[in-house]
Design a protein around this motif. Structure first.
Motif, PDB file in Angstrom:
ATOM      1  N   THR A  21       0.829  -1.207   0.000  1.00 30.55           N
ATOM      2  CA  THR A  21       0.000   0.000   0.000  1.00 30.55           C
ATOM      3  C   THR A  21       0.859   1.251   0.000  1.00 30.55           C
ATOM      4  OG1 THR A  21      -1.720  -1.209   1.208  1.00 30.55           O
ATOM      5  CG2 THR A  21      -1.848   1.195   1.209  1.00 30.55           C
ATOM      6  N   LEU A  22       1.934   1.210   0.800  1.00 28.02           N
ATOM      7  CA  LEU A  22       2.830   2.361   0.842  1.00 28.02           C
ATOM      8  C   LEU A  22       3.579   2.509  -0.485  1.00 28.02           C
ATOM      9  CD1 LEU A  22       4.067   4.668   2.445  1.00 28.02           C
ATOM     10  CD2 LEU A  22       5.740   3.040   3.380  1.00 28.02           C
ATOM     11  N   GLU A  23       3.965   1.400  -1.076  1.00 27.02           N
ATOM     12  CA  GLU A  23       4.655   1.458  -2.375  1.00 27.02           C
ATOM     13  C   GLU A  23       3.754   2.089  -3.439  1.00 27.02           C
ATOM     14  OE1 GLU A  23       7.033  -1.548  -5.460  1.00 27.02           O
ATOM     15  OE2 GLU A  23       5.610  -2.341  -3.989  1.00 27.02           O
ATOM     16  N   ALA A  24       2.446   1.722  -3.436  1.00 23.99           N
ATOM     17  CA  ALA A  24       1.515   2.315  -4.395  1.00 23.99           C
ATOM     18  C   ALA A  24       1.350   3.807  -4.139  1.00 23.99           C
ATOM     19  CB  ALA A  24       0.169   1.598  -4.310  1.00 23.99           C
ATOM     20  N   ALA A  25       1.379   4.222  -2.873  1.00 26.17           N
ATOM     21  CA  ALA A  25       1.251   5.651  -2.563  1.00 26.17           C
ATOM     22  C   ALA A  25       2.473   6.422  -3.045  1.00 26.17           C
ATOM     23  CB  ALA A  25       1.052   5.842  -1.064  1.00 26.17           C
ATOM     24  N   VAL A  26       3.663   5.869  -2.868  1.00 29.04           N
ATOM     25  CA  VAL A  26       4.884   6.519  -3.348  1.00 29.04           C
ATOM     26  C   VAL A  26       4.856   6.624  -4.866  1.00 29.04           C
ATOM     27  CG1 VAL A  26       7.381   6.316  -3.495  1.00 29.04           C
ATOM     28  CG2 VAL A  26       6.229   5.833  -1.328  1.00 29.04           C
ATOM     29  N   ALA A  27       4.424   5.561  -5.553  1.00 21.60           N
ATOM     30  CA  ALA A  27       4.342   5.593  -7.014  1.00 21.60           C
ATOM     31  C   ALA A  27       3.325   6.634  -7.472  1.00 21.60           C
ATOM     32  CB  ALA A  27       3.957   4.202  -7.538  1.00 21.60           C
ATOM     33  N   ARG A  28       2.215   6.796  -6.727  1.00 20.83           N
ATOM     34  CA  ARG A  28       1.208   7.796  -7.080  1.00 20.83           C
ATOM     35  C   ARG A  28       1.772   9.206  -6.911  1.00 20.83           C
ATOM     36  NH1 ARG A  28      -2.084   6.307  -3.607  1.00 20.83           N
ATOM     37  NH2 ARG A  28      -2.979   4.587  -4.828  1.00 20.83           N
ATOM     38  N   PHE A  29       2.528   9.401  -5.846  1.00 19.99           N
ATOM     39  CA  PHE A  29       3.141  10.714  -5.619  1.00 19.99           C
ATOM     40  C   PHE A  29       4.149  11.037  -6.733  1.00 19.99           C
ATOM     41  CE2 PHE A  29       6.673  13.131  -3.724  1.00 19.99           C
ATOM     42  CZ  PHE A  29       6.012  14.290  -3.383  1.00 19.99           C
ATOM     43  N   GLN A  30       4.945  10.063  -7.134  1.00 20.38           N
ATOM     44  CA  GLN A  30       5.917  10.285  -8.208  1.00 20.38           C
ATOM     45  C   GLN A  30       5.229  10.631  -9.526  1.00 20.38           C
ATOM     46  OE1 GLN A  30       7.963   6.538  -8.082  1.00 20.38           O
ATOM     47  NE2 GLN A  30       9.450   7.213  -6.535  1.00 20.38           N
ATOM     48  N   LEU A  31       4.099   9.950  -9.801  1.00 19.94           N
ATOM     49  CA  LEU A  31       3.397  10.180 -11.051  1.00 19.94           C
ATOM     50  C   LEU A  31       2.736  11.557 -11.076  1.00 19.94           C
ATOM     51  CD1 LEU A  31       2.315   9.115 -13.774  1.00 19.94           C
ATOM     52  CD2 LEU A  31       0.404   8.107 -12.517  1.00 19.94           C
ATOM     53  N   TRP A  32       2.089  11.931  -9.956  1.00 22.85           N
ATOM     54  CA  TRP A  32       1.357  13.186  -9.930  1.00 22.85           C
ATOM     55  C   TRP A  32       2.279  14.411  -9.965  1.00 22.85           C
ATOM     56  CZ3 TRP A  32      -3.077  12.399  -5.765  1.00 22.85           C
ATOM     57  CH2 TRP A  32      -3.978  11.417  -6.257  1.00 22.85           C
ATOM     58  N   TYR A  33       3.448  14.295  -9.377  1.00 20.69           N
ATOM     59  CA  TYR A  33       4.341  15.436  -9.283  1.00 20.69           C
ATOM     60  C   TYR A  33       5.532  15.331 -10.249  1.00 20.69           C
ATOM     61  CZ  TYR A  33       1.609  16.781  -5.255  1.00 20.69           C
ATOM     62  OH  TYR A  33       0.572  17.173  -4.440  1.00 20.69           O
ATOM     63  N   GLY A  34       5.498  14.362 -11.160  1.00 20.26           N
ATOM     64  CA  GLY A  34       6.493  14.273 -12.227  1.00 20.26           C
ATOM     65  C   GLY A  34       7.903  14.006 -11.758  1.00 20.26           C
ATOM     66  N   ILE A  35       8.058  13.101 -10.801  1.00 17.22           N
ATOM     67  CA  ILE A  35       9.386  12.751 -10.285  1.00 17.22           C
ATOM     68  C   ILE A  35       9.917  11.570 -11.097  1.00 17.22           C
ATOM     69  CG2 ILE A  35      10.662  12.022  -8.234  1.00 17.22           C
ATOM     70  CD1 ILE A  35       8.372  13.287  -6.574  1.00 17.22           C
ATOM     71  N   ARG A  36      11.070  11.760 -11.747  1.00 17.68           N
ATOM     72  CA  ARG A  36      11.612  10.746 -12.654  1.00 17.68           C
ATOM     73  C   ARG A  36      12.933  10.131 -12.204  1.00 17.68           C
ATOM     74  NH1 ARG A  36       7.194   9.714 -15.642  1.00 17.68           N
ATOM     75  NH2 ARG A  36       6.273  11.657 -16.474  1.00 17.68           N
ATOM     76  N   GLY A  37      13.544  10.654 -11.147  1.00 17.81           N
ATOM     77  CA  GLY A  37      14.894  10.209 -10.803  1.00 17.81           C
ATOM     78  C   GLY A  37      14.968   8.841 -10.141  1.00 17.81           C
ATOM     79  N   ASP A  38      13.892   8.396  -9.477  1.00 20.20           N
ATOM     80  CA  ASP A  38      13.917   7.132  -8.724  1.00 20.20           C
ATOM     81  C   ASP A  38      13.053   6.088  -9.424  1.00 20.20           C
ATOM     82  OD1 ASP A  38      15.487   8.395  -6.829  1.00 20.20           O
ATOM     83  OD2 ASP A  38      13.720   9.088  -5.705  1.00 20.20           O
TER      84      ASP A  38
END
Length: 228
Positions: free
Chosen positions: A189-206
Motif C-alpha cells: 500500500t505504501l509502495e503504491a502511494a509513493v508511485a502515485r506521488f511520483q506520477l502526480w508530481y512528475g518525479i523521474r529520478g527514482d
C-alpha cells in the motif's frame, strides 16, 4: 460435270486374270550330286565308334595346368601359379605394412598432443593463489553507496522510524495516502502511494514506488513546516 464413258470403252471390258508361268526345276545337278555320293561311299572305310559308357576312367589323363604368366616359375607343388609359399609371403608383407602404418599413426598422434600441450599457457603463481572471497553480507555503507537511488533509499520490505516518517509525510499530501497506516512497515500500500506521488508530481529520478533521493527531496519540500 463428268461425262459418262461411251459403250465399248476400255472400262466396260472384263479385267484380265493374272497369268501363271510354270518353270521346270533343274534337278539334274542335284541328282548327279546324290549319284556321286552313292558311288563314292564304297571307297570310304567304316570306323567303329565305341560306346561311351564302356570307357575306362583309368585311360584318361589329366591335362597340365595353364601358365598364369609368362616366365612364372612353378610353385612348390609342381604346378604354375600362386603357390602356398607365395601366398604366405604376401600375407607376411601385408601384416608388416599394417603394423608399420599403425605405429606411424600412433607416433604422429603423440607428437600432436605434445605440440598442443606446449601451446597451452601455464598458470602463473599469482593466478594459482586463491582469491579472497567477498563477504556474504555487505556493510551498510557499501549497500548505500551501491544503491542507484542514493543512500537512505527505502523500498518494499523495509521497516523502522524512517518508514514511519515517510508515511506521516504522505498523509499530509491530499489523496495520495489517505487513511494509510503509520506502523513503520513499507508494504504494498505504501509502495503504491509513493508511485502515485511520483506520477502526480512528475518525479523521474527514482524507481517507481521506491523512496529515493529525488522523491525524498520533493516530498520534504512539500511537507516542510508550515506547508500542507
Amino acid at each position: 460435270m463428268p461425262i459418262p464413258p461411251a459403250s465399248g470403252s476400255p472400262q466396260d471390258r472384263l479385267p484380265l486374270e493374272p497369268i501363271r508361268v510354270l518353270r521346270p526345276r533343274r534337278t539334274d545337278a542335284l541328282a548327279e550330286l546324290f549319284k556321286e555320293m552313292e558311288q563314292g561311299a564304297g571307297d570310304l572305310e567304316p570306323v567303329a565308334v565305341p560306346d561311351p559308357r564302356s570307357w575306362d576312367e583309368g585311360e584318361t589323363q589329366e591335362l597340365p595346368p595353364v601358365r598364369t604368366g609368362h616366365g612364372s616359375p612353378p610353385s612348390e607343388d609342381g604346378r604354375f601359379g600362386f603357390g602356398p609359399g607365395l601366398r604366405r609371403a604376401a600375407v607376411t608383407i601385408a601384416v608388416a605394412a599394417a603394423a608399420l602404418v599403425g605405429f606411424g599413426g600412433a607416433l604422429l598422434l603423440h607428437d600432436r598432443n605434445d605440440a598442443a600441450a606446449a601451446r597451452e599457457p601455464r598458470p602463473t603463481a599469482s593466478a594459482q593463489e586463491p582469491r579472497p572471497t567477498a563477504s556474504a553480507e555487505p556493510t551498510a555503507s557499501a549497500s548505500a553507496a551501491s544503491d542507484p537511488d542514493g543512500p537512505g533509499t527505502l523500498r518494499e520490505g523495509d521497516s523502522g522510524p524512517a518508514v514511519t516518517d515517510l508515511q506521516e509525510r504522505l498523509l499530509r499530501i491530499p489523496d495520495v495516502y489517505a487513511g494509510g497506516s503509520t506502523a513503520g512497515t513499507y508494504d504494498a500500500t505504501l509502495e503504491a502511494a509513493v508511485a502515485r506521488f511520483q506520477l502526480w508530481y512528475g518525479i523521474r529520478g527514482d524507481e517507481t514506488g521506491v523512496y529515493g533521493n529525488d522523491t525524498r527531496a520533493a516530498l520534504e519540500s512539500r511537507t516542510a513546516s508550515g506547508t500542507g
